[in-house]
Design a protein around this motif. Sequence first.
Motif, PDB file in Angstrom:
ATOM      1  N   GLU A   9     -36.282  41.224  29.473  1.00 25.19           N
ATOM      2  CA  GLU A   9     -34.964  40.641  29.312  1.00 25.19           C
ATOM      3  C   GLU A   9     -35.070  39.122  29.456  1.00 25.19           C
ATOM      4  N   PHE A  10     -34.366  38.389  28.607  1.00 26.41           N
ATOM      5  CA  PHE A  10     -34.504  36.939  28.570  1.00 26.41           C
ATOM      6  C   PHE A  10     -34.008  36.292  29.863  1.00 26.41           C
ATOM      7  N   VAL A  11     -34.797  35.329  30.364  1.00 27.13           N
ATOM      8  CA  VAL A  11     -34.434  34.546  31.541  1.00 27.13           C
ATOM      9  C   VAL A  11     -34.225  33.105  31.086  1.00 27.13           C
ATOM     10  N   PRO A  12     -33.013  32.566  31.164  1.00 29.05           N
ATOM     11  CA  PRO A  12     -32.733  31.223  30.636  1.00 29.05           C
ATOM     12  C   PRO A  12     -33.091  30.093  31.591  1.00 29.05           C
ATOM     13  N   TRP A  13     -33.145  28.890  31.030  1.00 28.83           N
ATOM     14  CA  TRP A  13     -33.258  27.624  31.750  1.00 28.83           C
ATOM     15  C   TRP A  13     -34.485  27.526  32.654  1.00 28.83           C
ATOM     16  N   LEU A  14     -35.598  28.038  32.169  1.00 27.56           N
ATOM     17  CA  LEU A  14     -36.847  27.867  32.895  1.00 27.56           C
ATOM     18  C   LEU A  14     -37.481  26.524  32.508  1.00 27.56           C
ATOM     19  N   SER A  15     -38.619  26.217  33.090  1.00 33.15           N
ATOM     20  CA  SER A  15     -39.354  25.003  32.779  1.00 33.15           C
ATOM     21  C   SER A  15     -39.629  24.887  31.280  1.00 33.15           C
ATOM     22  N   ILE A  16     -39.775  23.655  30.810  1.00 30.48           N
ATOM     23  CA  ILE A  16     -40.145  23.425  29.407  1.00 30.48           C
ATOM     24  C   ILE A  16     -41.445  24.141  29.070  1.00 30.48           C
ATOM     25  N   LEU A  17     -42.293  24.401  30.064  1.00 28.38           N
ATOM     26  CA  LEU A  17     -43.527  25.144  29.804  1.00 28.38           C
ATOM     27  C   LEU A  17     -43.229  26.506  29.194  1.00 28.38           C
ATOM     28  N   ASP A  18     -42.192  27.169  29.692  1.00 25.34           N
ATOM     29  CA  ASP A  18     -41.838  28.486  29.171  1.00 25.34           C
ATOM     30  C   ASP A  18     -41.396  28.378  27.716  1.00 25.34           C
ATOM     31  N   VAL A  19     -40.565  27.386  27.416  1.00 25.92           N
ATOM     32  CA  VAL A  19     -40.107  27.186  26.034  1.00 25.92           C
ATOM     33  C   VAL A  19     -41.297  26.953  25.115  1.00 25.92           C
ATOM     34  N   MET A  20     -42.233  26.111  25.544  1.00 21.46           N
ATOM     35  CA  MET A  20     -43.370  25.765  24.696  1.00 21.46           C
ATOM     36  C   MET A  20     -44.365  26.905  24.556  1.00 21.46           C
ATOM     37  N   MET A  21     -44.462  27.752  25.565  1.00 22.11           N
ATOM     38  CA  MET A  21     -45.387  28.883  25.481  1.00 22.11           C
ATOM     39  C   MET A  21     -44.961  29.886  24.409  1.00 22.11           C
ATOM     40  N   PHE A  22     -43.643  30.021  24.208  1.00 20.38           N
ATOM     41  CA  PHE A  22     -43.146  31.061  23.311  1.00 20.38           C
ATOM     42  C   PHE A  22     -42.646  30.533  21.965  1.00 20.38           C
ATOM     43  N   ASN A  23     -42.647  29.208  21.794  1.00 23.65           N
ATOM     44  CA  ASN A  23     -42.115  28.631  20.562  1.00 23.65           C
ATOM     45  C   ASN A  23     -43.025  27.517  20.069  1.00 23.65           C
ATOM     46  N   THR A  24     -43.234  27.443  18.768  1.00 24.84           N
ATOM     47  CA  THR A  24     -44.041  26.365  18.209  1.00 24.84           C
ATOM     48  C   THR A  24     -43.306  25.038  18.335  1.00 24.84           C
ATOM     49  N   VAL A  25     -44.049  23.951  18.184  1.00 27.24           N
ATOM     50  CA  VAL A  25     -43.431  22.624  18.223  1.00 27.24           C
ATOM     51  C   VAL A  25     -42.359  22.524  17.148  1.00 27.24           C
ATOM     52  N   GLU A  26     -42.631  23.037  15.973  1.00 27.39           N
ATOM     53  CA  GLU A  26     -41.655  22.972  14.884  1.00 27.39           C
ATOM     54  C   GLU A  26     -40.377  23.726  15.236  1.00 27.39           C
ATOM     55  N   GLU A  27     -40.513  24.895  15.854  1.00 32.18           N
ATOM     56  CA  GLU A  27     -39.334  25.660  16.255  1.00 32.18           C
ATOM     57  C   GLU A  27     -38.524  24.910  17.312  1.00 32.18           C
ATOM     58  N   ILE A  28     -39.208  24.290  18.259  1.00 27.83           N
ATOM     59  CA  ILE A  28     -38.511  23.535  19.295  1.00 27.83           C
ATOM     60  C   ILE A  28     -37.792  22.341  18.689  1.00 27.83           C
ATOM     61  N   GLN A  29     -38.454  21.648  17.774  1.00 30.90           N
ATOM     62  CA  GLN A  29     -37.845  20.483  17.139  1.00 30.90           C
ATOM     63  C   GLN A  29     -36.624  20.861  16.313  1.00 30.90           C
ATOM     64  N   GLN A  30     -36.681  21.997  15.650  1.00 33.67           N
ATOM     65  CA  GLN A  30     -35.603  22.386  14.746  1.00 33.67           C
ATOM     66  C   GLN A  30     -34.491  23.163  15.436  1.00 33.67           C
ATOM     67  N   ARG A  31     -34.837  24.027  16.401  1.00 32.52           N
ATOM     68  CA  ARG A  31     -33.841  24.913  17.009  1.00 32.52           C
ATOM     69  C   ARG A  31     -33.285  24.391  18.327  1.00 32.52           C
ATOM     70  N   PHE A  32     -34.147  23.852  19.167  1.00 38.55           N
ATOM     71  CA  PHE A  32     -33.754  23.590  20.550  1.00 38.55           C
ATOM     72  C   PHE A  32     -33.435  22.139  20.863  1.00 38.55           C
ATOM     73  N   LEU A  33     -34.264  21.194  20.413  1.00 42.16           N
ATOM     74  CA  LEU A  33     -34.010  19.803  20.752  1.00 42.16           C
ATOM     75  C   LEU A  33     -32.660  19.304  20.235  1.00 42.16           C
ATOM     76  N   PRO A  34     -32.209  19.733  19.051  1.00 43.85           N
ATOM     77  CA  PRO A  34     -30.871  19.287  18.615  1.00 43.85           C
ATOM     78  C   PRO A  34     -29.718  20.123  19.193  1.00 43.85           C
ATOM     79  N   GLY A  35     -30.047  21.119  20.021  1.00 40.21           N
ATOM     80  CA  GLY A  35     -29.035  22.070  20.474  1.00 40.21           C
ATOM     81  C   GLY A  35     -28.247  21.611  21.681  1.00 40.21           C
ATOM     82  N   TYR A  36     -27.403  20.628  21.484  1.00 40.70           N
ATOM     83  CA  TYR A  36     -26.587  20.135  22.594  1.00 40.70           C
ATOM     84  C   TYR A  36     -25.295  19.572  22.037  1.00 40.70           C
ATOM     85  N   THR A  37     -24.331  19.351  22.934  1.00 38.43           N
ATOM     86  CA  THR A  37     -23.058  18.734  22.595  1.00 38.43           C
ATOM     87  C   THR A  37     -22.859  17.521  23.498  1.00 38.43           C
ATOM     88  N   LEU A  38     -22.400  16.414  22.919  1.00 39.83           N
ATOM     89  CA  LEU A  38     -22.044  15.230  23.713  1.00 39.83           C
ATOM     90  C   LEU A  38     -20.546  15.260  23.967  1.00 39.83           C
TER      91      LEU A  38
END
Length: 227
Positions: free
Chosen positions: A197-226
């Motif tokens: 079951e997914f565990v959110p908001w862990l260290s960036i290490l967890d994000v990088m272990m399961f997602n390629t740099v391209e996926e992080i750049q496209q899906r996650f880094l822009p995923g915020y609201t100001l």
Amino acid sequence: MQPYFFPYIGYFQLIRSVDRFVVYDNIKYTKKGWINRNRILQNGAPVWFSLPLMAGSDGLDIGARYLASDFKPESLLNRLHGTYRRAPCFEAVYQLAEGILRHPDPNLFAFLEYGLHRVCDHLGIQTEWVVSSRVPIDHDLKAQEKVIALCRAVGTDLYVNPIGGQSLYERAAFAEEGIELRFLQADPVEYRQFDAEFVPWLSILDVMMFNTVEEIQQRFLPGYTLL
């Protein structure tokens, strides 16, 4: 912004969202925060991992604290290996973590800043960095007044802070100085963590272990609201 140990994705969203990122070296170290510890996945649950520190006064700044003389990076590396060795991006991220954890400078600020730079390089984040103590202001200022002084000194008319800062900073006080205050709220993210079951908001290490740099750049880094 305080430097943190392998912080969560929102920290890197913040760095990427601005033209100039000010990182604090002359702010007090706080216990039981995120400065020298974070969480990774272990057996499907979040667990803490941390950098041991030499004993020091509670009044010392981050830049005056040091890693414990008996700190052994192998201990943390073994935990990462045991936890993530089957993750799809393990090899590249483990090498990144190893290079960071074996950094020879025992100064806490220097160690953390080096790690943040290395992760930013890995993710293709090229934001300009400024170390707070090198900005010519009255460094005896505290909290909101210090932030406003830093903004004036670096010549910005927009300050972005994580969403948690809504209880610390007042838009009106910034507006009086001609500075717009915005808060970054990270969007919920979810990705496959093995078959658990997914565990959110862990260290960036967890994000990088399961997602390629391209996926992080496209899906996650822009995923915020100001806000």
